[in-house]
Design an enzyme around this catalytic site. Structure first.
Site, PDB file in Angstrom:
ATOM      1  N   TYR A 154      28.805  42.637  42.356  1.00  0.00           N
ATOM      2  CA  TYR A 154      30.227  43.052  42.353  1.00  0.00           C
ATOM      3  C   TYR A 154      31.071  42.024  41.587  1.00  0.00           C
ATOM      4  CZ  TYR A 154      34.204  45.794  43.968  1.00  0.00           C
ATOM      5  OH  TYR A 154      35.325  46.602  44.026  1.00  0.00           O
ATOM      6  N   LYS A 161      39.662  41.912  43.811  1.00  0.00           N
ATOM      7  CA  LYS A 161      40.007  42.616  45.056  1.00  0.00           C
ATOM      8  C   LYS A 161      40.578  41.635  46.090  1.00  0.00           C
ATOM      9  CE  LYS A 161      38.844  46.912  44.090  1.00  0.00           C
ATOM     10  NZ  LYS A 161      39.911  47.813  43.615  1.00  0.00           N
TER      11      LYS A 161
END
Ligand SMILES: NC(=O)c1ccc[n+]([C@@H]2O[C@H](COP(=O)([O-])OP(=O)(O)OC[C@H]3O[C@@H](n4cnc5c(N)ncnc54)[C@H](O)[C@@H]3O)[C@@H](O)[C@H]2O)c1
Length: 255
Positions: A154, A161
């Protein structure tokens, strides 16, 4: 129940195609009587939308890469529907090389681009949206638990995020006095265009499904339903929060 969002005007940003989380949100809002205004990134996205969105759907162009585009889009939206009651920001981007090559290899341009589109844009959108927002307005973004855990592959998007979630908390405090709530839904992994940029995404989707409490991945309709609830007057007590809509995957994450 079917009228939960009657009279509410809600801007949904980030529909690329029928698989988009934003599309699940738009459909859930309409099913509850809300009026949706979609924003799309560019002409290519508009062409994609024209294939499946009904002809009377209100649509406004908004590439969030420039502040002036965001300002213009919300002025246009105000011209179309007047003041609004909610915004769903379902937008993220990182270039493939940055996303796939590990955090340690992330260079300044790739870092800045991912932060710009995936986190900063939530600030500019919230700023412009809040200027035309009614009381009890609700602003929502989409995040993923890679913000908190080091989820394999990720990478840079996890950093963006984390930044997005932090911005959400500050914005919630700043807009509380205007009667506006600001939150994030942390969605479970679902197959969309954006996910295909993550290396080994099929594996990620499979592993994630195996970690749900019932063995079935969360659906876009379920994420959309939670988003629709967050747009409603039933959710005015929730602000500055990350709400997990992932069928419990985060309960089992150990890394
Ligand atoms: N798919 C998942 O598993 C998952 C899980 C948790 C969170 N999310 C988040 O949900 C949100 C929506 O993503 P999705 O998975 O539905 O993928 P998607 O590819 O369908 O949507 C991403 C959207 O971002 C838009 N976008 C990118 N750059 C933009 C720009 N400069 N200006 C305006 N729009 C821009 C694209 O046009 C697209 O509509 C993202 O924030 C994503 O990180 C996705």
């Amino acid at each position: 129940m079917m009228d939960l969002l009657k009279g509410k005007k809600i801007v949904v940003m980030g529909v690329a195609n029928k698989k988009s989380i934003a599309w699940g949100c738009a459909k859930a809002i309409e099913a509850l009587g809300g009026q949706v205004v979609l924003t799309y990134q560019n002409d290519r996205m508009k062409q994609s939308l024209d294939r499946f969105v009904s002809k009377d759907t209100l649509m406004v162009e908004c590439d969030v890469a420039e502040d002036s585009n965001v300002e213009k889009a919300f002025k246009e939206i105000q011209g179309l529907v007047g003041n609004i009651d909610g915004v769903i920001h379902a937008i993220a981007f990182a270039d493939r090389e940055t996303l796939q090559n590990g955090v340690i290899n992330t260079k300044k341009p790739g870092f800045n681009l991912a932060e710009d589109i995936s986190a900063y844009s939530f600030i500019s959108v919230t700023r412009e949206a809040s200027k035309i927002m009614n009381e009890k307005g609700s602003i929502l973004t989409m995040t993923y638990m890679g913000s908190t855990y080091a989820i394999p592959n990720y990478n840079m998007m996890g950093i963006a995020k984390a930044s997005l979630e932090s911005a959400m908390r500050y914005l919630a405090v700043e807009l509380g006095g205007q009667g506006i709530t600001v939150n994030a839904i942390s969605a479970g992994a679902v197959r969309t265009l954006a996910v295909t940029g993550v290396k080994g995404h099929s594996e990620l989707l499979k592993q994630s499904e195996a970690l749900t409490t019932d063995g079935h991945s969360v659906s876009k309709a379920e994420i959309g339903n939670a988003a629709a609830f967050m747009m409603s007057d039933l959710a005015t007590g929730i602000t500055g929060d990350v709400i997990y809509v992932d069928k419990g995957v985060h309960l089992f994450s150990t890394n």
